[in-house]
Motif scaffolding. Sequence first.
Motif, PDB file in Angstrom:
ATOM      1  N   TRP A   1      10.274   0.774  -0.234  1.00 35.23           N
ATOM      2  CA  TRP A   1       8.783   0.836   0.448  1.00 35.23           C
ATOM      3  C   TRP A   1       8.481  -0.609   0.731  1.00 35.23           C
ATOM      4  O   TRP A   1       7.831  -0.681   2.113  1.00 35.23           O
ATOM      5  CB  TRP A   1       7.621   0.478  -0.658  1.00 35.23           C
ATOM      6  CG  TRP A   1       7.025   2.011  -0.838  1.00 35.23           C
ATOM      7  CD1 TRP A   1       7.733   3.531  -0.511  1.00 35.23           C
ATOM      8  CD2 TRP A   1       6.374   2.249  -1.914  1.00 35.23           C
ATOM      9  NE1 TRP A   1       7.416   4.333  -0.901  1.00 35.23           N
ATOM     10  CE2 TRP A   1       5.985   4.281  -2.368  1.00 35.23           C
ATOM     11  CE3 TRP A   1       5.569   1.871  -2.548  1.00 35.23           C
ATOM     12  CZ2 TRP A   1       5.413   4.737  -2.664  1.00 35.23           C
ATOM     13  CZ3 TRP A   1       4.477   2.187  -3.235  1.00 35.23           C
ATOM     14  CH2 TRP A   1       4.720   3.917  -3.464  1.00 35.23           C
ATOM     15  N   PRO A   2       9.646  -1.744   0.606  1.00 31.83           N
ATOM     16  CA  PRO A   2       9.747  -2.554   0.898  1.00 31.83           C
ATOM     17  C   PRO A   2       9.254  -2.880   2.736  1.00 31.83           C
ATOM     18  O   PRO A   2       9.731  -3.398   3.475  1.00 31.83           O
ATOM     19  CB  PRO A   2      10.273  -3.448   0.303  1.00 31.83           C
ATOM     20  CG  PRO A   2      10.267  -2.912  -0.799  1.00 31.83           C
ATOM     21  CD  PRO A   2      10.059  -1.735  -0.569  1.00 31.83           C
ATOM     22  N   ALA A   3      10.928  -1.924   2.860  1.00 36.47           N
ATOM     23  CA  ALA A   3      11.655  -1.315   4.202  1.00 36.47           C
ATOM     24  C   ALA A   3      10.517  -1.030   5.679  1.00 36.47           C
ATOM     25  O   ALA A   3      10.986  -1.212   6.234  1.00 36.47           O
ATOM     26  CB  ALA A   3      12.617  -1.369   4.153  1.00 36.47           C
ATOM     27  N   VAL A   4       9.599  -0.090   5.070  1.00 38.93           N
ATOM     28  CA  VAL A   4       8.294   0.246   5.664  1.00 38.93           C
ATOM     29  C   VAL A   4       6.893  -0.369   6.102  1.00 38.93           C
ATOM     30  O   VAL A   4       6.153  -0.933   5.275  1.00 38.93           O
ATOM     31  CB  VAL A   4       8.052   1.816   4.685  1.00 38.93           C
ATOM     32  CG1 VAL A   4       7.567   2.410   5.423  1.00 38.93           C
ATOM     33  CG2 VAL A   4       8.978   2.911   4.148  1.00 38.93           C
ATOM     34  N   ALA A   5       6.790  -0.713   7.812  1.00 35.49           N
ATOM     35  CA  ALA A   5       6.234  -1.164   8.080  1.00 35.49           C
ATOM     36  C   ALA A   5       4.369  -0.838   7.663  1.00 35.49           C
ATOM     37  O   ALA A   5       4.782   0.868   8.614  1.00 35.49           O
ATOM     38  CB  ALA A   5       6.405  -2.390   9.159  1.00 35.49           C
TER      39      ALA A   5
ATOM     40  N   VAL B   1       1.991  -5.533   7.164  1.00 40.17           N
ATOM     41  CA  VAL B   1       2.521  -5.614   5.935  1.00 40.17           C
ATOM     42  C   VAL B   1       3.328  -4.857   5.404  1.00 40.17           C
ATOM     43  O   VAL B   1       3.270  -3.600   6.510  1.00 40.17           O
ATOM     44  CB  VAL B   1       0.682  -5.857   4.823  1.00 40.17           C
ATOM     45  CG1 VAL B   1       0.366  -7.266   5.477  1.00 40.17           C
ATOM     46  CG2 VAL B   1       0.360  -4.790   4.779  1.00 40.17           C
ATOM     47  N   SER B   2       4.724  -4.632   4.537  1.00 40.62           N
ATOM     48  CA  SER B   2       5.115  -3.382   3.869  1.00 40.62           C
ATOM     49  C   SER B   2       4.691  -2.565   3.355  1.00 40.62           C
ATOM     50  O   SER B   2       3.152  -2.714   2.787  1.00 40.62           O
ATOM     51  CB  SER B   2       5.901  -3.954   3.359  1.00 40.62           C
ATOM     52  OG  SER B   2       5.826  -4.329   2.418  1.00 40.62           O
ATOM     53  N   LEU B   3       4.614  -1.854   3.553  1.00 42.99           N
ATOM     54  CA  LEU B   3       3.657   0.054   2.542  1.00 42.99           C
ATOM     55  C   LEU B   3       3.763  -0.552   0.859  1.00 42.99           C
ATOM     56  O   LEU B   3       3.195  -0.521   0.637  1.00 42.99           O
ATOM     57  CB  LEU B   3       4.935   0.778   2.566  1.00 42.99           C
ATOM     58  CG  LEU B   3       4.158   2.285   1.927  1.00 42.99           C
ATOM     59  CD1 LEU B   3       2.642   2.390   1.493  1.00 42.99           C
ATOM     60  CD2 LEU B   3       4.916   3.175   1.609  1.00 42.99           C
ATOM     61  N   HIS B   4       5.281  -1.609   0.501  1.00 44.90           N
ATOM     62  CA  HIS B   4       5.164  -1.818  -0.748  1.00 44.90           C
ATOM     63  C   HIS B   4       3.966  -3.002  -0.996  1.00 44.90           C
ATOM     64  O   HIS B   4       2.740  -2.660  -2.196  1.00 44.90           O
ATOM     65  CB  HIS B   4       6.051  -2.566  -1.028  1.00 44.90           C
ATOM     66  CG  HIS B   4       6.710  -2.921  -2.941  1.00 44.90           C
ATOM     67  ND1 HIS B   4       7.172  -3.872  -3.202  1.00 44.90           N
ATOM     68  CD2 HIS B   4       7.251  -1.788  -3.519  1.00 44.90           C
ATOM     69  CE1 HIS B   4       7.877  -3.794  -4.610  1.00 44.90           C
ATOM     70  NE2 HIS B   4       7.363  -2.124  -5.259  1.00 44.90           N
ATOM     71  N   ARG B   5       3.353  -4.110  -0.089  1.00 41.77           N
ATOM     72  CA  ARG B   5       2.597  -5.076  -0.728  1.00 41.77           C
ATOM     73  C   ARG B   5       1.199  -4.144  -0.227  1.00 41.77           C
ATOM     74  O   ARG B   5       0.308  -4.376  -1.400  1.00 41.77           O
ATOM     75  CB  ARG B   5       2.385  -6.064   0.686  1.00 41.77           C
ATOM     76  CG  ARG B   5       4.023  -6.796  -0.093  1.00 41.77           C
ATOM     77  CD  ARG B   5       3.547  -8.640   0.455  1.00 41.77           C
ATOM     78  NE  ARG B   5       5.254  -9.224   0.457  1.00 41.77           N
ATOM     79  CZ  ARG B   5       5.469  -9.881  -0.837  1.00 41.77           C
ATOM     80  NH1 ARG B   5       5.024  -9.776  -1.843  1.00 41.77           N
ATOM     81  NH2 ARG B   5       6.601 -10.671  -0.942  1.00 41.77           N
TER      82      ARG B   5
ATOM     83  N   SER C   1       9.353  -8.973  -3.729  1.00 44.27           N
ATOM     84  CA  SER C   1       8.784  -7.855  -3.996  1.00 44.27           C
ATOM     85  C   SER C   1       9.736  -7.355  -5.139  1.00 44.27           C
ATOM     86  O   SER C   1       9.723  -7.032  -5.890  1.00 44.27           O
ATOM     87  CB  SER C   1       8.325  -6.965  -2.755  1.00 44.27           C
ATOM     88  OG  SER C   1       7.587  -6.894  -2.232  1.00 44.27           O
TER      89      SER C   1
END
Length: 112
Positions: free
Chosen positions: A39-43, A47-51, A106
């Motif tokens: 998820w950190p790589a998905v914008a 922000v990223s999906l992770h955040r 993350s």
Amino acid sequence: MRPAGGMVWLGWLIAGPTVWAAAFSLAYGLHGMGCELGWPAVAVGPVSLHRLAIALPALAGALICLGLLGRVKTALGPEADLPRLGLWIGLGATLFSLAPVLVATSCGPGLG
């Protein structure tokens, strides 16, 4: 207004720490799942999906505590002092324990 007692008062007393525990557990679970799924790589916008996934339980927990703080005096009347303190503790714990994950790295190296 009749005095609240017993389980109602106890429910209000533990509401803040319970909200914190639920938000923390959900954010912690989403953090691990997000690292595994990349998820950190998905914008998602800026922000990223992770955040975003970690921020939502933190925000929800804070808003729930604030909402309950607005209602505790009406629900309990003069017996609201200690439960109100518990709600402030839950709000503070939510902000203190979940805010760092929004600004720190993350996932560890090689984990996503």
